[in-house]
Design an enzyme around this catalytic site. Structure first.
Site, mmCIF file in Angstrom:
data_model
loop_
_atom_site.group_PDB
_atom_site.id
_atom_site.type_symbol
_atom_site.label_atom_id
_atom_site.label_comp_id
_atom_site.label_asym_id
_atom_site.label_seq_id
_atom_site.Cartn_x
_atom_site.Cartn_y
_atom_site.Cartn_z
ATOM 1 N N GLY A 165 -5.713 -2.640 3.604
ATOM 2 C CA GLY A 165 -5.212 -1.303 3.298
ATOM 3 C C GLY A 165 -6.281 -0.232 3.191
ATOM 4 N N ASN B 174 -7.121 1.835 5.507
ATOM 5 C CA ASN B 174 -6.550 3.047 6.112
ATOM 6 C C ASN B 174 -5.532 3.705 5.179
ATOM 7 O OD1 ASN B 174 -7.421 3.685 9.037
ATOM 8 N ND2 ASN B 174 -7.291 1.449 8.981
ATOM 9 N N ARG C 97 2.753 -6.730 12.849
ATOM 10 C CA ARG C 97 3.983 -7.263 13.438
ATOM 11 C C ARG C 97 4.509 -6.289 14.462
ATOM 12 N NH1 ARG C 97 6.771 -11.003 11.192
ATOM 13 N NH2 ARG C 97 5.432 -11.946 9.659
ATOM 14 N N LEU C 98 5.182 -6.855 15.458
ATOM 15 C CA LEU C 98 5.882 -5.988 16.401
ATOM 16 C C LEU C 98 7.100 -5.394 15.702
ATOM 17 C CD1 LEU C 98 5.866 -8.076 19.694
ATOM 18 C CD2 LEU C 98 4.753 -5.870 19.282
ATOM 19 N N HIS D 153 -4.847 1.897 16.328
ATOM 20 C CA HIS D 153 -5.323 0.659 16.953
ATOM 21 C C HIS D 153 -6.827 0.770 17.199
ATOM 22 C CE1 HIS D 153 -4.992 -3.090 19.119
ATOM 23 N NE2 HIS D 153 -5.791 -2.572 20.031
#
Ligand code: GAR
Length: 205
Positions: A12, A14, A91-92, A109
């Site tokens: 965490g 970010n 997760r997607l 990303h």
């Protein structure tokens, strides 16, 4: 005020950078919810310290991805969330979330997409031997790291860099540019048409 939900799975850093940014700049933004798929993750402690409500869940306790995503959508609607910020959410996401929030969900990303999507992008770039990598912020669609790109910043890999140094350099850029993009969106300056993202200039009075 502009209401944000952050989704995260890990440390965490970010998430913390966004909290700090909002506090320092006294912006009219608020993080109304942390969604976390790892009930033991460090990001949950950070939310508790910052008094941010947490929706933590174990994916295995649901019959399907759709089932837990439906629960998440309920929570988001209760809190009238304007923007979903994926920050190391590993997760997607599927149409259950993407359909109601397309154009209102962003991801960060740690590579220059479309290079090195998926897991361990920093390690992938380092092993590949590229001389330039970087960070991408993009809208989320139902692919893996495939949505329309909002902003990118490059990071040079020096020959002397260790993987750890590169990780530090990437994270510094992430912590700065994610908050910037969130500000742009909250100010209504980000337009999405097909795959093209247009950032309007800042208003000056
Ligand atoms: C960040 O580097 C983020 O870009 C990456 O996970 C890390 C989370 O760190 N996300 C992905 O790789 C998504 N495909 P954090 O928990 O300290 O913010």
């Amino acid at each position: 005020s502009f209401r944000i939900a952050v989704f995260a799975s890990g440390s965490g850093s970010n998430f913390q950078a966004i909290i700090d940014h909002i506090q320092e700049k006294k912006l009219d933004l608020s993080i109304e919810l942390l969604v976390c798929d790892k009930p033991g993750a460090k990001v949950i402690e950070r939310a508790e310290i910052a008094n941010i409500p947490v929706f933590a869940f174990r994916p295995k306790e649901y019959v399907s991805r759709e089932a837990y995503e439906q629960e998440i959508v309920k929570e988001l609607q209760k809190k009238q969330i304007d923007l979903i910020v994926l920050a190391g959410y590993m997760r997607l996401v599927t149409d259950t979330l993407v359909k109601p929030y397309y154009g209102k969900m962003i991801n960060i990303h740690p590579s220059l997409l479309p290079s090195f999507p998926g897991l361990d992008a920093i390690g992938q770039a380092y092993e590949y031997g590229v001389k330039v990598t970087g960070v991408t912020v993009h809208f989320v669609d139902n692919g893996m790291d495939t949505g329309p790109i909002i902003n990118q910043e490059s990071v040079i890999i020096e020959e002397s860099d260790t993987l750890e140094q590169l990780e530090n350099n990437i994270h510094k850029v992430e912590h700065r540019i994610y908050s910037e993009v969130i500000d742009w969106i909250a100010e209504g300056r980000v337009q999405l048409q097909d795959r093209k993202v247009n950032v309007l200039p800042q208003k000056v009075n």
